[in-house]
Design a protein around this motif. Structure first.
Motif, PDB file in Angstrom:
ATOM      1  N   MET A  19      37.057  46.575  28.337  1.00 43.95           N
ATOM      2  CA  MET A  19      36.349  47.482  27.939  1.00 43.95           C
ATOM      3  C   MET A  19      35.527  47.461  26.631  1.00 43.95           C
ATOM      4  N   LYS A  20      33.960  47.767  26.994  1.00 43.12           N
ATOM      5  CA  LYS A  20      33.041  47.521  25.949  1.00 43.12           C
ATOM      6  C   LYS A  20      33.132  48.373  24.884  1.00 43.12           C
ATOM      7  N   PRO A  21      32.406  48.171  23.772  1.00 40.53           N
ATOM      8  CA  PRO A  21      32.532  49.063  22.582  1.00 40.53           C
ATOM      9  C   PRO A  21      31.631  50.332  23.246  1.00 40.53           C
ATOM     10  N   ASN A  22      31.983  51.477  22.764  1.00 42.58           N
ATOM     11  CA  ASN A  22      30.953  52.680  23.223  1.00 42.58           C
ATOM     12  C   ASN A  22      30.874  52.769  24.579  1.00 42.58           C
ATOM     13  N   GLU A  23      31.828  52.196  25.565  1.00 42.93           N
ATOM     14  CA  GLU A  23      31.647  52.590  26.938  1.00 42.93           C
ATOM     15  C   GLU A  23      32.483  53.743  27.230  1.00 42.93           C
ATOM     16  N   ASP A  24      32.049  54.603  28.091  1.00 41.37           N
ATOM     17  CA  ASP A  24      32.514  55.766  28.434  1.00 41.37           C
ATOM     18  C   ASP A  24      33.801  55.460  29.189  1.00 41.37           C
ATOM     19  N   MET A  25      34.923  55.931  28.362  1.00 44.61           N
ATOM     20  CA  MET A  25      36.495  55.835  28.886  1.00 44.61           C
ATOM     21  C   MET A  25      36.751  56.340  30.101  1.00 44.61           C
ATOM     22  N   ASN A  26      36.409  57.275  30.602  1.00 45.40           N
ATOM     23  CA  ASN A  26      36.652  57.968  31.807  1.00 45.40           C
ATOM     24  C   ASN A  26      35.754  57.323  32.783  1.00 45.40           C
ATOM     25  N   LEU A  27      34.689  57.007  32.752  1.00 38.20           N
ATOM     26  CA  LEU A  27      33.964  55.867  33.565  1.00 38.20           C
ATOM     27  C   LEU A  27      34.641  54.766  33.813  1.00 38.20           C
ATOM     28  N   PHE A  28      35.068  53.996  32.889  1.00 39.37           N
ATOM     29  CA  PHE A  28      35.550  52.782  32.804  1.00 39.37           C
ATOM     30  C   PHE A  28      37.113  53.136  33.790  1.00 39.37           C
ATOM     31  N   GLY A  29      37.813  54.163  33.438  1.00 46.96           N
ATOM     32  CA  GLY A  29      38.935  54.226  34.182  1.00 46.96           C
ATOM     33  C   GLY A  29      38.795  54.538  35.602  1.00 46.96           C
ATOM     34  N   PHE A  30      37.622  55.053  36.152  1.00 46.50           N
ATOM     35  CA  PHE A  30      37.052  55.158  37.322  1.00 46.50           C
ATOM     36  C   PHE A  30      36.824  53.903  37.903  1.00 46.50           C
ATOM     37  N   LYS A  31      36.195  53.154  37.259  1.00 40.18           N
ATOM     38  CA  LYS A  31      35.590  51.752  37.784  1.00 40.18           C
ATOM     39  C   LYS A  31      36.959  50.953  38.055  1.00 40.18           C
ATOM     40  N   ILE A  32      37.982  51.007  37.020  1.00 42.94           N
ATOM     41  CA  ILE A  32      39.296  50.150  37.351  1.00 42.94           C
ATOM     42  C   ILE A  32      39.965  50.848  38.534  1.00 42.94           C
ATOM     43  N   LYS A  33      40.089  52.021  38.816  1.00 42.02           N
ATOM     44  CA  LYS A  33      40.666  52.442  40.100  1.00 42.02           C
ATOM     45  C   LYS A  33      39.840  52.214  41.378  1.00 42.02           C
ATOM     46  N   ALA A  34      38.377  52.143  41.216  1.00 37.56           N
ATOM     47  CA  ALA A  34      37.641  51.767  42.376  1.00 37.56           C
ATOM     48  C   ALA A  34      38.063  50.165  42.646  1.00 37.56           C
ATOM     49  N   MET A  35      38.144  49.430  41.675  1.00 35.69           N
ATOM     50  CA  MET A  35      38.419  48.028  41.732  1.00 35.69           C
ATOM     51  C   MET A  35      39.845  47.712  42.330  1.00 35.69           C
ATOM     52  N   VAL A  36      40.759  48.619  41.729  1.00 35.71           N
ATOM     53  CA  VAL A  36      42.121  48.244  42.418  1.00 35.71           C
ATOM     54  C   VAL A  36      42.159  48.758  43.912  1.00 35.71           C
ATOM     55  N   GLN A  37      41.413  49.566  44.111  1.00 39.89           N
ATOM     56  CA  GLN A  37      41.615  50.096  45.607  1.00 39.89           C
ATOM     57  C   GLN A  37      40.930  49.112  46.464  1.00 39.89           C
TER      58      GLN A  37
END
Length: 103
Positions: A19-37
């Motif tokens: 996770m990058k500094p100042n990256e939106d945490m919710n969007l990052f979590g969504f991105k992780i979930k999509a990648m896991v999928q």
């Protein structure tokens, strides 16, 4: 960005992502979930959630990662909640240890 990648390539990306500094945490979590999928297409929903949480936590600042992992979040919503709390407290950004955690 990740749409045309095979599960193996997606898994490699998951292992490297931070996770990058100042990256939106919710969007990052969504991105992780999509990648896991995409990395685990045959896995059941409960295990995908567990892996998403694990990859999300592993991508955090090391001090926040340690604290969030210690809270043992059971889903992404809990992992996000704990992460937000520790970020608000300034954990991982040189904050003092005087602040008390509500957990």
């Amino acid at each position: 960005m990740f749409d045309n990648q095979t599960p193996d390539k997606q898994l490699l990306e998951l292992r490297k992502i931070k996770m990058k500094p100042n990256e939106d945490m919710n969007l990052f979590g969504f991105k992780i979930k999509a990648m896991v999928q995409k990395a685990y297409p045959g896995l059941d929903i409960a295990n995908k959630e567990r892996l998403s949480v694990s990859h999300f936590i592993g991508a955090l600042h090391p001090e926040i990662e340690k604290r969030v992992r210690g809270c043992n979040p059971v889903n992404m919503a809990k992992a996000l909640k704990y992460t937000k709390q520790y970020e608000l407290e300034g954990i991982g950004k040189g904050a003092t240890k005087d602040k008390k955690s509500p957990f």
